[in-house]
Motif scaffolding. Structure first.
Motif, short mmCIF file in Angstrom:
data_model
loop_
_atom_site.label_atom_id
_atom_site.label_comp_id
_atom_site.label_asym_id
_atom_site.label_seq_id
_atom_site.Cartn_x
_atom_site.Cartn_y
_atom_site.Cartn_z
N PRO A 150 0.79 -1.24 0.00
CA PRO A 150 0.00 0.00 0.00
C PRO A 150 0.82 1.28 0.00
CG PRO A 150 -1.04 -1.61 1.43
CD PRO A 150 0.27 -2.20 1.01
N TRP A 151 1.87 1.36 0.82
CA TRP A 151 2.58 2.65 0.88
C TRP A 151 3.32 2.94 -0.42
CZ3 TRP A 151 7.69 3.98 0.35
CH2 TRP A 151 8.65 2.97 0.47
N LEU A 152 3.79 1.88 -1.11
CA LEU A 152 4.46 2.08 -2.39
C LEU A 152 3.46 2.50 -3.47
CD1 LEU A 152 6.98 -0.89 -2.31
CD2 LEU A 152 7.57 1.54 -2.39
N ALA A 153 2.26 1.93 -3.43
CA ALA A 153 1.23 2.33 -4.38
C ALA A 153 0.82 3.78 -4.16
CB ALA A 153 0.02 1.41 -4.25
N ASP A 154 0.70 4.18 -2.90
CA ASP A 154 0.37 5.58 -2.60
C ASP A 154 1.47 6.52 -3.09
OD1 ASP A 154 -1.96 4.76 -1.37
OD2 ASP A 154 -1.15 4.89 0.67
#
Length: 255
Positions: A150-154
């Motif tokens: 999730p944090w990489l996608a954000d």
């Protein structure tokens, strides 16, 4: 600026940032080289390898450590100078994948780490086939962000909005139809997941060593990195980021 001149400017942008590139770019896991050996059908030990677009030598040094007889090929003066400082015992020649400075049928393995998307496939594919020995292989790979994290996608969405791009070149170009529009190469594919724990500032310096940042106006880049640092410290309050990569590997054997 035309598409061709923009592409050239981005390709040349690394030369001024070679030290930053060498210090902060991610490496590659041992499992990647296991996969290269598996798909190429031969061990790296004793193989004659040309690593094209070698940059500062991140992949070249690992190929050398696996026992390959490796020669680096790098077009950029700044990157080649950093390569020599980091890898004084590995030979390097200036050149690129469109016009390889290599003899016919001279290598067992031709590798491109984060580099094939800087070539013109209409030129680079025939060149690869020219320099590979019968039974040799072309191996291409890219470290790409694991966008199911999730944090990489954000972070990827924030970068896309700030720089008005959909995804980085490394994500966009890992497609056999784009890599070889002629269809002359029959690629086998593998994905190798790995991660590294690094200070948030190292992760940001890695981002800043990518061409999209290097060719942007300095204030535009600085604004993004400052805001991104704020986001990341909310996710990683101890200042250490867990960055997950999917190495996209494609290997085609020469008949």
């Amino acid at each position: 600026m035309t598409t061709a001149s923009s592409h050239s400017a981005r390709a040349q942008s690394f030369n001024a940032a070679a030290a930053q590139y060498a210090a902060n770019r991610p490496s590659y896991p041992p499992a990647l080289f296991d996969a290269v050996e598996d798909l190429a059908g031969r061990p790296l030990t004793g193989a004659r390898v040309a690593d094209v677009g070698a940059g500062t030598g991140i992949a070249t040094a690992l190929l050398h450590a696996r026992g390959a007889d490796v020669l680096a090929v790098e077009p950029g003066e700044g990157m080649a100078a950093q390569f020599r400082r980091s890898n004084p015992g590995i030979p390097i020649v200036r050149g690129d994948g469109n016009t390889l400075p290599l003899a016919d049928a001279s290598v067992d393995l031709l590798t491109y780490a984060q580099a094939w998307h800087w070539t013109d496939p209409a030129l680079a594919v025939p060149e690869a086939l020219r320099v590979l020995r019968p039974g040799g292989a072309l191996a291409l790979w890219w470290n790409t962000d694991a966008l199911d994290v999730p944090w990489l996608a954000d972070a990827a969405r924030r970068m896309g909005r700030h720089f008005a791009v959909d995804v980085p070149a490394e994500q966009r170009n890992v497609n056999p139809r784009l890599i070889d529009p002629s269809g002359r190469l029959d690629f086998s594919e593998r994905v190798v997941r790995w991660s590294r724990r690094v200070p948030v500032d190292t992760h940001l310096a890695n981002l800043g060593s990518h061409s999209i940042f290097l060719v942007a106006e300095e204030e535009h880049t600085a604004a993004f990195l400052a805001e991104e640092r704020r986001h990341l410290l909310q996710v990683f309050p101890d200042g250490i980021a867990e960055v997950t990569y999917d190495v996209k590997l494609l290997v085609a054997r020469n008949a």
